[in-house]
Design a protein around this motif. Sequence first.
Motif, PDB file in Angstrom:
ATOM      1  N   PRO A 182       0.835  -1.204   0.000  1.00 30.87           N
ATOM      2  CA  PRO A 182       0.000   0.000   0.000  1.00 30.87           C
ATOM      3  C   PRO A 182       0.874   1.259   0.000  1.00 30.87           C
ATOM      4  CG  PRO A 182       0.094  -0.956   2.201  1.00 30.87           C
ATOM      5  CD  PRO A 182       0.777  -1.926   1.288  1.00 30.87           C
ATOM      6  N   ASN A 183       0.364   2.329  -0.603  1.00 32.28           N
ATOM      7  CA  ASN A 183       1.087   3.614  -0.548  1.00 32.28           C
ATOM      8  C   ASN A 183       0.138   4.745  -0.185  1.00 32.28           C
ATOM      9  OD1 ASN A 183       0.174   5.159  -3.087  1.00 32.28           O
ATOM     10  ND2 ASN A 183       0.708   3.154  -3.922  1.00 32.28           N
ATOM     11  N   LEU A 184       0.742   5.810   0.312  1.00 32.69           N
ATOM     12  CA  LEU A 184      -0.018   6.982   0.765  1.00 32.69           C
ATOM     13  C   LEU A 184       0.691   8.211   0.197  1.00 32.69           C
ATOM     14  CD1 LEU A 184      -2.198   8.168   2.764  1.00 32.69           C
ATOM     15  CD2 LEU A 184      -0.453   8.037   4.537  1.00 32.69           C
ATOM     16  N   ILE A 185      -0.101   9.146  -0.352  1.00 34.48           N
ATOM     17  CA  ILE A 185       0.496  10.316  -1.026  1.00 34.48           C
ATOM     18  C   ILE A 185       0.276  11.582  -0.184  1.00 34.48           C
ATOM     19  CG2 ILE A 185       0.440  11.735  -3.120  1.00 34.48           C
ATOM     20  CD1 ILE A 185      -0.780   9.235  -4.540  1.00 34.48           C
ATOM     21  N   PHE A 186       1.362  12.332   0.004  1.00 36.46           N
ATOM     22  CA  PHE A 186       1.225  13.642   0.662  1.00 36.46           C
ATOM     23  C   PHE A 186       2.393  14.532   0.268  1.00 36.46           C
ATOM     24  CE2 PHE A 186       2.804  10.426   3.695  1.00 36.46           C
ATOM     25  CZ  PHE A 186       4.049  10.929   4.039  1.00 36.46           C
ATOM     26  N   GLY A 187       2.308  15.803   0.615  1.00 40.10           N
ATOM     27  CA  GLY A 187       3.345  16.762   0.243  1.00 40.10           C
ATOM     28  C   GLY A 187       4.409  16.880   1.326  1.00 40.10           C
ATOM     29  N   GLY A 188       5.527  17.492   0.966  1.00 37.39           N
ATOM     30  CA  GLY A 188       6.585  17.755   1.936  1.00 37.39           C
ATOM     31  C   GLY A 188       6.177  18.804   2.958  1.00 37.39           C
ATOM     32  N   ASP A 189       5.012  19.390   2.772  1.00 38.77           N
ATOM     33  CA  ASP A 189       4.531  20.420   3.703  1.00 38.77           C
ATOM     34  C   ASP A 189       3.754  19.836   4.875  1.00 38.77           C
ATOM     35  OD1 ASP A 189       2.525  19.543   1.993  1.00 38.77           O
ATOM     36  OD2 ASP A 189       1.500  21.473   1.898  1.00 38.77           O
ATOM     37  N   VAL A 190       3.717  18.494   4.999  1.00 42.41           N
ATOM     38  CA  VAL A 190       2.944  17.900   6.101  1.00 42.41           C
ATOM     39  C   VAL A 190       3.776  17.826   7.372  1.00 42.41           C
ATOM     40  CG1 VAL A 190       1.530  16.473   4.564  1.00 42.41           C
ATOM     41  CG2 VAL A 190       3.589  15.492   5.648  1.00 42.41           C
ATOM     42  N   PHE A 216       3.283   1.667  10.364  1.00 40.75           N
ATOM     43  CA  PHE A 216       2.224   0.777   9.881  1.00 40.75           C
ATOM     44  C   PHE A 216       2.498   0.268   8.464  1.00 40.75           C
ATOM     45  CE2 PHE A 216       0.237   3.193  13.307  1.00 40.75           C
ATOM     46  CZ  PHE A 216      -0.262   2.159  14.077  1.00 40.75           C
ATOM     47  N   ASP A 217       3.786   0.356   8.073  1.00 40.63           N
ATOM     48  CA  ASP A 217       4.246  -0.327   6.880  1.00 40.63           C
ATOM     49  C   ASP A 217       3.475   0.075   5.613  1.00 40.63           C
ATOM     50  OD1 ASP A 217       6.058  -1.970   5.774  1.00 40.63           O
ATOM     51  OD2 ASP A 217       4.965  -3.833   6.131  1.00 40.63           O
ATOM     52  N   VAL A 218       3.519   1.362   5.345  1.00 40.13           N
ATOM     53  CA  VAL A 218       2.897   1.907   4.132  1.00 40.13           C
ATOM     54  C   VAL A 218       3.977   2.725   3.423  1.00 40.13           C
ATOM     55  CG1 VAL A 218       1.172   3.552   3.295  1.00 40.13           C
ATOM     56  CG2 VAL A 218       0.574   1.967   5.132  1.00 40.13           C
ATOM     57  N   GLU A 219       4.030   2.616   2.105  1.00 42.05           N
ATOM     58  CA  GLU A 219       5.049   3.371   1.362  1.00 42.05           C
ATOM     59  C   GLU A 219       4.632   4.839   1.265  1.00 42.05           C
ATOM     60  OE1 GLU A 219       6.389   4.224  -3.198  1.00 42.05           O
ATOM     61  OE2 GLU A 219       5.205   2.426  -2.819  1.00 42.05           O
ATOM     62  N   PRO A 220       5.464   5.757   1.787  1.00 36.84           N
ATOM     63  CA  PRO A 220       5.114   7.174   1.647  1.00 36.84           C
ATOM     64  C   PRO A 220       5.508   7.677   0.253  1.00 36.84           C
ATOM     65  CG  PRO A 220       7.141   6.950   2.920  1.00 36.84           C
ATOM     66  CD  PRO A 220       6.720   5.555   2.531  1.00 36.84           C
TER      67      PRO A 220
END
Length: 456
Positions: free
Chosen positions: A146-154, A165-169
């Motif tokens: 699984p992967n999760l998408i977010f910006g460097g501004d988080v 929780f073993d998710v690819e950022p």
Amino acid sequence: MTDRMPEFPPSMHRGAFLAEAAPDDEIPLEGMAPQDARLLIEEELLLDSEPERNLATFVTTWMGPDVRALIAENLHRNFIDHAEYPQTAEIEQRCIRMLANLFNAPDETTGARTQGSSEAIMLGALAMKWKWRQRREAEKKGAEKPNLIFGGDVHVVWEKFCRYFDVEPRIVPLQEDKLVIGPEDVEQHLDEHTIGVAAVVGTTFTGHADDVVGINKLLVETKEKHGWDIPLHVDGASGAFVWPFLHPDSEWDFRLEQVRSINASGHKFGLVFPGIGWLIFRDKDCLPEDLVFYEDYLGKRDATFTLNFSTGSAMVLAQYYNFIRFGRSGYEYLMKVMQTNRDALAERVMAIGEFEELGSGEQLPLVAWRLKGDHPYDEFDLASQLAAVRGWMVPAYHLPPNAQDVKLMRALVKLTLPYALAEKLGDDLAEACEVLAKKGGMHESERKKVHTSTSY
Ligand SMILES: *Cc1c(COP(=O)(O)O)cnc(C)c1O
């Protein structure tokens, strides 16, 4: 005294601590008088900075005397004992319904009181991971990677979630001229293993918002095109209590179809002392049933969805107090006061002529600025000088990658920075520029500890 009783320890004479080092490695054999213990701690705390002068923090540093009394009277009430304290549990549920309503939830919803936004984000992201796995299993497809998408501004909590929780950022790096993210940044990272996208409303770095409307639109189109129903979580740690009052027409919440969960820190612009946070789902279906624990505890069946267990009730009660004490119009008034003072500070800082503001658009009540042109001093020197002169805690820091070359300073303008103090801060900053220009910058040995953390 009967001889059943143990001997009273000879520790109650006063003042010994004055001539001794503070106990710091083992619990002392003998205690001390209560007044002494208190004085010892209070004297040490004077070395800490004064929380109300802390312009680095988003967290509430002032509450009125009535609500402080309410808090003090309820420190002994364990929040998790729902069976014993059903009215406290009911008050939590009222707060959840009020927030869901404030965030324009279309249906009956659910949520949780948490220790802060960090716990809320962990729980919200877990719900996204579980829902994704359910979707994959329903389609008889594998649920690996699984992967999760977010910006460097988080906030750092998002990377923490991914590691724990073993998710690819999949992190969209910032750029010097782009400090928030939009659909154009997210699109290339989306695939059938994406458990969700996180967007921030009110970043800790400059107080602006990701393009939530644009990202929502992208996710709606992705659903139509590929059949992937990818949820959008809004990290409104600060912004969820600000946008509804300062920017009510701006859509960032459940008015947008793919927004499935929102977190908010009650202890930031919810105006409660730490630690209280909230996680609100769009509807009940967004919370997978097998993340909820049902147990028979102390004779009653109870449902919990938390990472922590025992904790105080006082801040839940204080949050409810604020809701009914201020009402919507009160919150709106307080946010507008902060914004007006923010504008005054920004104007004063820009009038010095050496600075530019960072980012643009709707913003939290804060000013983020950087030096423009060449100077013999930098933002870190200015922060040290402000701290040395009057104890101002204004942080200097670098932006995250790939905008790490950008140095900036930032001041929160909360209720503890009224107009008169905002003006004073502006004057002191102008003077700091003059002093440092004359001196040719600050010598390494003069640099005091500068607050460089931006995350709280
Ligand atoms: C403060 C903050 C967090 C973490 O919240 P806590 O309430 O301190 O746990 C997460 N995201 C953003 C955008 C924040 O500002």
